[in-house]
Scaffold this motif. Structure first.
Motif, PDB file in Angstrom:
ATOM      1  N   ALA A  91      36.839   1.091   2.143  1.00 21.15           N
ATOM      2  CA  ALA A  91      37.277   2.422   1.716  1.00 21.15           C
ATOM      3  C   ALA A  91      38.703   2.312   1.221  1.00 21.15           C
ATOM      4  CB  ALA A  91      37.170   3.412   2.883  1.00 21.15           C
ATOM      5  N   GLY A  92      39.298   3.471   0.906  1.00 19.70           N
ATOM      6  CA  GLY A  92      40.667   3.485   0.405  1.00 19.70           C
ATOM      7  C   GLY A  92      40.723   3.264  -1.086  1.00 19.70           C
ATOM      8  N   GLN A  93      41.853   2.750  -1.566  1.00 16.44           N
ATOM      9  CA  GLN A  93      42.079   2.540  -2.992  1.00 16.44           C
ATOM     10  C   GLN A  93      42.177   1.046  -3.307  1.00 16.44           C
ATOM     11  OE1 GLN A  93      42.258   4.937  -5.484  1.00 16.44           O
ATOM     12  NE2 GLN A  93      41.589   6.340  -3.887  1.00 16.44           N
ATOM     13  N   LEU A  94      41.602   0.664  -4.439  1.00 20.76           N
ATOM     14  CA  LEU A  94      41.638  -0.727  -4.879  1.00 20.76           C
ATOM     15  C   LEU A  94      41.923  -0.747  -6.373  1.00 20.76           C
ATOM     16  CD1 LEU A  94      41.033  -3.558  -3.532  1.00 20.76           C
ATOM     17  CD2 LEU A  94      38.853  -3.452  -4.742  1.00 20.76           C
ATOM     18  N   SER A  95      42.927  -1.519  -6.787  1.00 17.39           N
ATOM     19  CA  SER A  95      43.272  -1.614  -8.202  1.00 17.39           C
ATOM     20  C   SER A  95      42.993  -3.028  -8.701  1.00 17.39           C
ATOM     21  CB  SER A  95      44.739  -1.240  -8.436  1.00 17.39           C
ATOM     22  OG  SER A  95      45.585  -2.036  -7.647  1.00 17.39           O
ATOM     23  N   GLY A 122      37.904   3.970  -3.672  1.00 19.61           N
ATOM     24  CA  GLY A 122      38.472   4.414  -4.942  1.00 19.61           C
ATOM     25  C   GLY A 122      38.928   3.219  -5.762  1.00 19.61           C
ATOM     26  N   LEU A 123      38.641   3.230  -7.056  1.00 22.63           N
ATOM     27  CA  LEU A 123      38.915   2.071  -7.900  1.00 22.63           C
ATOM     28  C   LEU A 123      39.727   2.443  -9.126  1.00 22.63           C
ATOM     29  CD1 LEU A 123      35.322   0.764  -7.503  1.00 22.63           C
ATOM     30  CD2 LEU A 123      37.303  -0.601  -6.898  1.00 22.63           C
ATOM     31  N   LYS A 124      40.648   1.563  -9.505  1.00 19.36           N
ATOM     32  CA  LYS A 124      41.477   1.767 -10.684  1.00 19.36           C
ATOM     33  C   LYS A 124      41.525   0.473 -11.490  1.00 19.36           C
ATOM     34  CE  LYS A 124      46.254   2.767 -12.083  1.00 19.36           C
ATOM     35  NZ  LYS A 124      47.631   3.045 -11.603  1.00 19.36           N
ATOM     36  N   ILE A 125      41.311   0.568 -12.791  1.00 15.21           N
ATOM     37  CA  ILE A 125      41.347  -0.590 -13.679  1.00 15.21           C
ATOM     38  C   ILE A 125      42.612  -0.531 -14.534  1.00 15.21           C
ATOM     39  CG2 ILE A 125      40.228  -1.736 -15.630  1.00 15.21           C
ATOM     40  CD1 ILE A 125      37.571  -0.775 -14.579  1.00 15.21           C
ATOM     41  N   CYS A 126      43.299  -1.668 -14.658  1.00 15.66           N
ATOM     42  CA  CYS A 126      44.480  -1.779 -15.509  1.00 15.66           C
ATOM     43  C   CYS A 126      44.268  -2.953 -16.470  1.00 15.66           C
ATOM     44  CB  CYS A 126      45.735  -2.046 -14.688  1.00 15.66           C
ATOM     45  SG  CYS A 126      45.938  -0.994 -13.238  1.00 15.66           S
ATOM     46  N   GLU A 127      44.470  -2.729 -17.762  1.00 17.56           N
ATOM     47  CA  GLU A 127      44.330  -3.809 -18.741  1.00 17.56           C
ATOM     48  C   GLU A 127      45.679  -4.463 -19.005  1.00 17.56           C
ATOM     49  OE1 GLU A 127      43.601  -4.208 -23.495  1.00 17.56           O
ATOM     50  OE2 GLU A 127      42.181  -2.932 -22.421  1.00 17.56           O
ATOM     51  N   ASP A 128      45.702  -5.802 -18.916  1.00 18.01           N
ATOM     52  CA  ASP A 128      46.947  -6.509 -19.205  1.00 18.01           C
ATOM     53  C   ASP A 128      46.658  -7.986 -19.427  1.00 18.01           C
ATOM     54  OD1 ASP A 128      49.737  -6.533 -19.612  1.00 18.01           O
ATOM     55  OD2 ASP A 128      50.016  -5.199 -17.898  1.00 18.01           O
ATOM     56  N   GLU A 129      47.619  -8.673 -20.056  1.00 16.77           N
ATOM     57  CA  GLU A 129      47.536 -10.099 -20.265  1.00 16.77           C
ATOM     58  C   GLU A 129      47.586 -10.823 -18.912  1.00 16.77           C
ATOM     59  OE1 GLU A 129      48.179 -12.698 -23.277  1.00 16.77           O
ATOM     60  OE2 GLU A 129      46.507 -11.319 -23.540  1.00 16.77           O
ATOM     61  N   PRO A 130      46.939 -12.007 -18.777  1.00 16.70           N
ATOM     62  CA  PRO A 130      46.904 -12.706 -17.494  1.00 16.70           C
ATOM     63  C   PRO A 130      48.260 -12.914 -16.839  1.00 16.70           C
ATOM     64  CG  PRO A 130      45.335 -13.705 -18.990  1.00 16.70           C
ATOM     65  CD  PRO A 130      46.086 -12.674 -19.792  1.00 16.70           C
ATOM     66  N   ASN A 131      49.262 -13.339 -17.600  1.00 16.45           N
ATOM     67  CA  ASN A 131      50.573 -13.582 -16.990  1.00 16.45           C
ATOM     68  C   ASN A 131      51.162 -12.317 -16.381  1.00 16.45           C
ATOM     69  OD1 ASN A 131      50.649 -16.335 -17.595  1.00 16.45           O
ATOM     70  ND2 ASN A 131      51.437 -15.964 -19.656  1.00 16.45           N
ATOM     71  N   VAL A 142      48.905  -4.437  -8.017  1.00  8.26           N
ATOM     72  CA  VAL A 142      47.447  -4.433  -8.090  1.00  8.26           C
ATOM     73  C   VAL A 142      46.921  -5.300  -6.957  1.00  8.26           C
ATOM     74  CG1 VAL A 142      47.397  -4.056 -10.589  1.00  8.26           C
ATOM     75  CG2 VAL A 142      47.332  -6.386  -9.690  1.00  8.26           C
ATOM     76  N   ASP A 143      45.633  -5.123  -6.648  1.00  8.34           N
ATOM     77  CA  ASP A 143      45.028  -5.852  -5.530  1.00  8.34           C
ATOM     78  C   ASP A 143      44.283  -7.103  -5.983  1.00  8.34           C
ATOM     79  OD1 ASP A 143      45.669  -3.903  -3.385  1.00  8.34           O
ATOM     80  OD2 ASP A 143      44.400  -2.583  -4.586  1.00  8.34           O
ATOM     81  N   ILE A 144      43.688  -7.043  -7.172  1.00  5.30           N
ATOM     82  CA  ILE A 144      42.933  -8.174  -7.718  1.00  5.30           C
ATOM     83  C   ILE A 144      43.285  -8.300  -9.194  1.00  5.30           C
ATOM     84  CG2 ILE A 144      40.631  -9.083  -8.271  1.00  5.30           C
ATOM     85  CD1 ILE A 144      39.552  -7.594  -5.859  1.00  5.30           C
ATOM     86  N   PRO A 283      38.197  -5.985   3.830  1.00  6.97           N
ATOM     87  CA  PRO A 283      36.799  -5.924   3.392  1.00  6.97           C
ATOM     88  C   PRO A 283      36.632  -5.479   1.936  1.00  6.97           C
ATOM     89  CG  PRO A 283      37.021  -4.971   5.569  1.00  6.97           C
ATOM     90  CD  PRO A 283      38.415  -5.230   5.072  1.00  6.97           C
ATOM     91  N   ALA A 284      37.499  -4.571   1.467  1.00  6.07           N
ATOM     92  CA  ALA A 284      37.377  -4.094   0.092  1.00  6.07           C
ATOM     93  C   ALA A 284      37.619  -5.224  -0.906  1.00  6.07           C
ATOM     94  CB  ALA A 284      38.350  -2.947  -0.157  1.00  6.07           C
ATOM     95  N   ILE A 285      38.531  -6.133  -0.585  1.00  7.03           N
ATOM     96  CA  ILE A 285      38.792  -7.287  -1.454  1.00  7.03           C
ATOM     97  C   ILE A 285      37.562  -8.171  -1.514  1.00  7.03           C
ATOM     98  CG2 ILE A 285      40.161  -9.377  -1.758  1.00  7.03           C
ATOM     99  CD1 ILE A 285      41.808  -6.972  -2.382  1.00  7.03           C
ATOM    100  N   ARG A 286      36.977  -8.441  -0.361  1.00 12.43           N
ATOM    101  CA  ARG A 286      35.781  -9.292  -0.327  1.00 12.43           C
ATOM    102  C   ARG A 286      34.628  -8.637  -1.082  1.00 12.43           C
ATOM    103  NH1 ARG A 286      37.244  -9.885   5.211  1.00 12.43           N
ATOM    104  NH2 ARG A 286      35.472  -8.574   5.829  1.00 12.43           N
ATOM    105  N   ALA A 287      34.458  -7.336  -0.900  1.00 10.55           N
ATOM    106  CA  ALA A 287      33.368  -6.637  -1.579  1.00 10.55           C
ATOM    107  C   ALA A 287      33.557  -6.654  -3.090  1.00 10.55           C
ATOM    108  CB  ALA A 287      33.280  -5.190  -1.078  1.00 10.55           C
ATOM    109  N   ALA A 288      34.803  -6.463  -3.543  1.00 11.51           N
ATOM    110  CA  ALA A 288      35.068  -6.440  -4.986  1.00 11.51           C
ATOM    111  C   ALA A 288      34.868  -7.814  -5.608  1.00 11.51           C
ATOM    112  CB  ALA A 288      36.494  -5.941  -5.242  1.00 11.51           C
ATOM    113  N   THR A 289      35.347  -8.861  -4.954  1.00  9.80           N
ATOM    114  CA  THR A 289      35.168 -10.207  -5.512  1.00  9.80           C
ATOM    115  C   THR A 289      33.692 -10.592  -5.515  1.00  9.80           C
ATOM    116  OG1 THR A 289      35.707 -11.145  -3.340  1.00  9.80           O
ATOM    117  CG2 THR A 289      37.474 -11.015  -4.949  1.00  9.80           C
ATOM    118  N   ASP A 290      32.948 -10.197  -4.486  1.00 13.77           N
ATOM    119  CA  ASP A 290      31.501 -10.450  -4.475  1.00 13.77           C
ATOM    120  C   ASP A 290      30.818  -9.755  -5.647  1.00 13.77           C
ATOM    121  OD1 ASP A 290      31.724 -11.991  -2.220  1.00 13.77           O
ATOM    122  OD2 ASP A 290      31.014 -10.441  -0.828  1.00 13.77           O
ATOM    123  N   ALA A 291      31.225  -8.502  -5.923  1.00 19.32           N
ATOM    124  CA  ALA A 291      30.632  -7.755  -7.037  1.00 19.32           C
ATOM    125  C   ALA A 291      30.952  -8.421  -8.372  1.00 19.32           C
ATOM    126  CB  ALA A 291      31.136  -6.313  -7.026  1.00 19.32           C
TER     127      ALA A 291
END
Length: 318
Positions: A91-95, A122-131, A142-144, A283-291
């Motif tokens: 749960a919570g927020q993940l970016s 809750g999920l948030k997407i941010c677009e940016d260059e890898p660096n 950001v989280d991931i 857990p949210a990090i693990r769930a997101a990477t699994d997805a």
């Protein structure tokens, strides 16, 4: 006693250079950020910021405090991750930050699957260059981060990060239909040495990789145009102004007058997810990477069935 929200406000001003930018990051008003800084000044008995044109400058006292604030906020994040892991809550927020074609071709289905399984997340997407995404990740913005590097130009990751492989993304060359090479079913890298190139802007991962790849073969690429997205590059190719390399991930239908052809040796970039080590138990990090891994697997398998393309056939990632 120094309060966490006050330190968070000061650190946000330090990172972003203005009260308004800090407010946007913290999802509060500019007035609220100003109030927190004022309260911090009362509690410490020292000035924290000085006006500088439209922005602000941190005082010497604030610079000292920011160093501690960064470490304190990192520890708070680590503690929250440990508590989430103990509770097992997703749960919570993940970016999640990602480069453009990953945001277009990989993140949407992964996010949809994640939200279906964990509606309280809750999920948030941010677009940016890898660096830039890596810098945001290290700072805790950001989280991931979903990043990429080319097979001969690995991305340098700072200490304290963990990663999971997602897929290998193949790139093909896009040429104007009137180019004599457009009638071929497969091209060698040497065939492209004298072509006019359309590529990303200097300093970007893809631009640096193109220059490095050809220079390693003793060829200086003739870059005639640069554009910050593949749609614009393809439009320039369609107008006969040059050629470009187009990865398959997130590829949109190519415009009329463009041919997409495979290249030997195979040109590919590796896509992977990265997160902070102290967040690994969350857990949210693990769930997101699994997805992300589950979404990427069928994508990569479909890529492996496409090694070259007819000269007259547009290609999309679907």
């Amino acid at each position: 006693m120094l309060e966490i929200p006050l330190l968070h406000a000061l650190y946000a001003v330090h990172k972003h250079g203005s009260l308004s930018s800090a407010a946007e990051t913290l999802h509060i008003t500019t007035s609220a950020v100003s109030q927190r800084i004022t309260k911090l000044e009362r509690e410490t008995g020292q000035r924290m910021i000085e006006r500088l044109g439209r922005g602000v400058r941190l005082t010497d006292a604030a610079v000292i405090l920011v160093d501690y604030a960064e470490r304190i906020l990192s520890l708070v994040n680590e503690a929250e991750s440990a508590l989430d892991g103990h509770r097992g809550a997703i749960a919570g927020q993940l970016s999640i930050a990602g480069f453009s074609t990953a945001v277009r071709g990989l993140l949407p289905p992964a996010i949809i699957a994640l939200k279906e399984k964990h509606p309280k997340l809750g999920l948030k997407i941010c677009e940016d260059e890898p660096n830039m995404s890596i810098r945001q990740l290290v700072r805790g913005d950001v989280d991931i981060a979903v990043v990429q590097d080319w097979f001969n130009a690995p991305l340098d990751l700072p200490e304290g990060l963990m990663k999971a492989s997602l897929l290998d993304d193949v790139a093909d060359v896009a040429l104007p239909a009137q180019n004599p090479l457009a009638q071929r079913h497969m091209l060698e890298l040497d065939d492209l040495a004298d072509e006019n190139w359309i590529t990303w802007t200097p300093g970007s991962v893809c631009h640096s990789w193109l220059m490095q790849t050809f220079r390693a073969c003793g060829v200086e690429p003739h870059v005639v145009h640069t554009a910050a997205d593949y749609s614009t590059q393809l439009a320039l190719v369609s107008s006969g102004l040059g050629i470009c390399l187009i990865p398959r991930l997130g590829r949109e239908p190519v415009p009329p007058g463009v041919r997409v052809i495979g290249v030997r040796p195979l040109l590919s970039r590796h896509v992977y997810a990265v997160w902070r080590r102290e967040s690994a138990r969350r857990p949210a990090i693990r769930a997101a990477t699994d997805a992300l891994v589950e979404t990427a697997l069928p994508t990569e398998l479909s890529y492996n069935t496409k090694t070259s393309f007819p000269a007259d056939a547009p290609v999309s990632s679907s």
